[in-house]
Design an enzyme around this catalytic site. Structure first.
Site, PDB file in Angstrom:
ATOM      1  N   LYS A  26      -9.965  67.626  79.802  1.00  0.00           N
ATOM      2  CA  LYS A  26      -9.193  67.477  78.565  1.00  0.00           C
ATOM      3  C   LYS A  26      -8.814  68.832  77.972  1.00  0.00           C
ATOM      4  CE  LYS A  26     -12.471  65.101  76.456  1.00  0.00           C
ATOM      5  NZ  LYS A  26     -13.522  65.024  77.492  1.00  0.00           N
ATOM      6  N   ARG A  41     -13.853  59.785  69.296  1.00  0.00           N
ATOM      7  CA  ARG A  41     -14.878  59.436  70.275  1.00  0.00           C
ATOM      8  C   ARG A  41     -15.575  58.138  69.918  1.00  0.00           C
ATOM      9  NH1 ARG A  41     -15.796  65.133  72.030  1.00  0.00           N
ATOM     10  NH2 ARG A  41     -17.242  65.219  73.779  1.00  0.00           N
ATOM     11  N   ARG A  83     -18.825  75.392  85.068  1.00  0.00           N
ATOM     12  CA  ARG A  83     -17.778  75.920  84.205  1.00  0.00           C
ATOM     13  C   ARG A  83     -18.239  76.982  83.223  1.00  0.00           C
ATOM     14  NH1 ARG A  83     -15.680  71.145  80.140  1.00  0.00           N
ATOM     15  NH2 ARG A  83     -17.614  70.950  78.975  1.00  0.00           N
ATOM     16  N   ARG A  99     -21.668  76.930  78.148  1.00  0.00           N
ATOM     17  CA  ARG A  99     -22.090  76.114  77.018  1.00  0.00           C
ATOM     18  C   ARG A  99     -23.543  75.661  77.185  1.00  0.00           C
ATOM     19  NH1 ARG A  99     -17.333  71.768  75.979  1.00  0.00           N
ATOM     20  NH2 ARG A  99     -19.192  70.544  75.463  1.00  0.00           N
ATOM     21  N   ARG A 132     -24.514  63.087  77.421  1.00  0.00           N
ATOM     22  CA  ARG A 132     -23.094  63.052  77.045  1.00  0.00           C
ATOM     23  C   ARG A 132     -22.360  61.925  77.759  1.00  0.00           C
ATOM     24  NH1 ARG A 132     -21.787  68.920  78.637  1.00  0.00           N
ATOM     25  NH2 ARG A 132     -19.668  68.587  77.882  1.00  0.00           N
TER      26      ARG A 132
HETATM   27  P1  AMP Z   1     -16.684  68.723  73.614  1.00  0.00           P
HETATM   28  O1  AMP Z   1     -16.370  70.165  73.549  1.00  0.00           O
HETATM   29  O2  AMP Z   1     -15.503  67.851  73.262  1.00  0.00           O
HETATM   30  O3  AMP Z   1     -17.335  68.304  74.908  1.00  0.00           O
HETATM   31  O4  AMP Z   1     -17.764  68.454  72.476  1.00  0.00           O
HETATM   32  C1  AMP Z   1     -19.034  69.078  72.486  1.00  0.00           C
HETATM   33  C2  AMP Z   1     -20.020  68.328  71.602  1.00  0.00           C
HETATM   34  O5  AMP Z   1     -19.571  68.336  70.249  1.00  0.00           O
HETATM   35  C3  AMP Z   1     -20.201  66.854  71.938  1.00  0.00           C
HETATM   36  O6  AMP Z   1     -21.136  66.626  72.986  1.00  0.00           O
HETATM   37  C4  AMP Z   1     -20.695  66.311  70.591  1.00  0.00           C
HETATM   38  O7  AMP Z   1     -22.042  66.677  70.368  1.00  0.00           O
HETATM   39  C5  AMP Z   1     -19.834  67.095  69.613  1.00  0.00           C
HETATM   40  N1  AMP Z   1     -18.526  66.428  69.361  1.00  0.00           N
HETATM   41  C6  AMP Z   1     -17.283  66.899  69.661  1.00  0.00           C
HETATM   42  N2  AMP Z   1     -16.331  66.043  69.278  1.00  0.00           N
HETATM   43  C7  AMP Z   1     -16.973  64.995  68.709  1.00  0.00           C
HETATM   44  C8  AMP Z   1     -16.538  63.770  68.136  1.00  0.00           C
HETATM   45  N3  AMP Z   1     -15.229  63.466  68.058  1.00  0.00           N
HETATM   46  N4  AMP Z   1     -17.489  62.922  67.646  1.00  0.00           N
HETATM   47  C9  AMP Z   1     -18.804  63.220  67.706  1.00  0.00           C
HETATM   48  N5  AMP Z   1     -19.284  64.351  68.249  1.00  0.00           N
HETATM   49  C10 AMP Z   1     -18.383  65.237  68.748  1.00  0.00           C
END
Ligand code: AMP
Length: 216
Positions: A14, A88, A127, A161, A172
């Site tokens: 994404k 989400r 990554r 990360r 996740r």
């Molecule tokens: P991402 O970079 O999109 O993989 O997000 C990293 C982490 O941030 C996720 O595993 C969640 O802990 C938190 N996070 C990001 N976006 C959301 C969302 N829309 N709702 C809830 N938690 C989020």
């Protein structure tokens, strides 16, 4: 300007594809993950509250992420948004639709990036990203040209990360299937869902997304 959601499990690509759309179409990337990481590293009260939750791979509360998105949207003029990692949950999807109505905007498409789970572990555990410009790399499929230096901006601040470990990834994935995958049915029912094969090369996936967006 179009407004698009990129939907898919962690590692679907994404963020990578959102960056392409920023470059190629001048869209604005709204990544709640990036916003939360920024809050974490700048040491705000909210950042401290979400740090552990994020590192474990669990979802942050709807209230916090909806607040972050509302703040960005309220300050923006016009449309042209790519939502990357948001919504989400169904509650987030409803909140987004209300926010867009308030702004006189509409959602053009939700692109589900379909990948199989086996590919995700390899993608995620390899990554790393540039802490300066955000470019995304991978040990096997997209290494930097010069060891330890970002191809795009020359920074040597390359980061992994804390939630890109196998254990956090399992959490996740579970959160994705439990809380996020119902959005596939939700947007299908709203006639917004488009599916692309997320397993191809970055260019091939980008071409599929372009086809979907240009077809309307
Ligand atoms: P991402 O970079 O999109 O993989 O997000 C990293 C982490 O941030 C996720 O595993 C969640 O802990 C938190 N996070 C990001 N976006 C959301 C969302 N829309 N709702 C809830 N938690 C989020």
């Amino acid at each position: 300007m179009i407004n698009v959601i990129l939907l898919g499990p962690p590692g679907a690509g994404k963020g990578t594809q959102a960056r392409r759309l920023v470059e190629e179409r001048g869209l604005v990337q709204l990544s709640t993950g990036d916003m939360l990481r920024e809050a974490k590293s700048s040491g705000t009260e909210m950042g401290r509250r979400v740090a552990e939750v994020m590192d474990r791979g669990e979802l942050v509360t709807d209230e916090i992420v909806i607040g972050l998105i509302a703040e960005k949207l309220e300050g923006a003029t016009g449309g042209g948004f790519i939502f990357d990692g948001f919504p989400r949950t169904l509650a987030q999807a409803d909140a987004l639709s209300e926010l867009l109505v308030m702004l006189g905007q509409s959602l053009d498409a939700v692109i589900e990036m379909r990948v199989d789970d086996a590919a995700l572990v390899a993608r995620i555990t390899g990554r790393f990203t540039c802490g300066n410009c955000g470019e995304v790399y991978h040990d096997q499929t997209k290494p930097t040209k010069a060891e330890g230096v970002c191809d795009v901006c020359g920074s040597s601040d390359l980061r992994r990360r804390p939630d890109d470990t196998e254990e956090a990834l399992r959490t996740r994935m579970l959160a994705y299937y439990r809380d996020t995958s119902p959005l596939i049915g939700y947007y299908y029912a709203h006639k917004k869902l488009r599916v692309v094969d997320g397993l191809g090369s970055i260019d091939a996936v980008a071409a599929d997304i372009a086809k979907v967006l240009d077809k309307g």
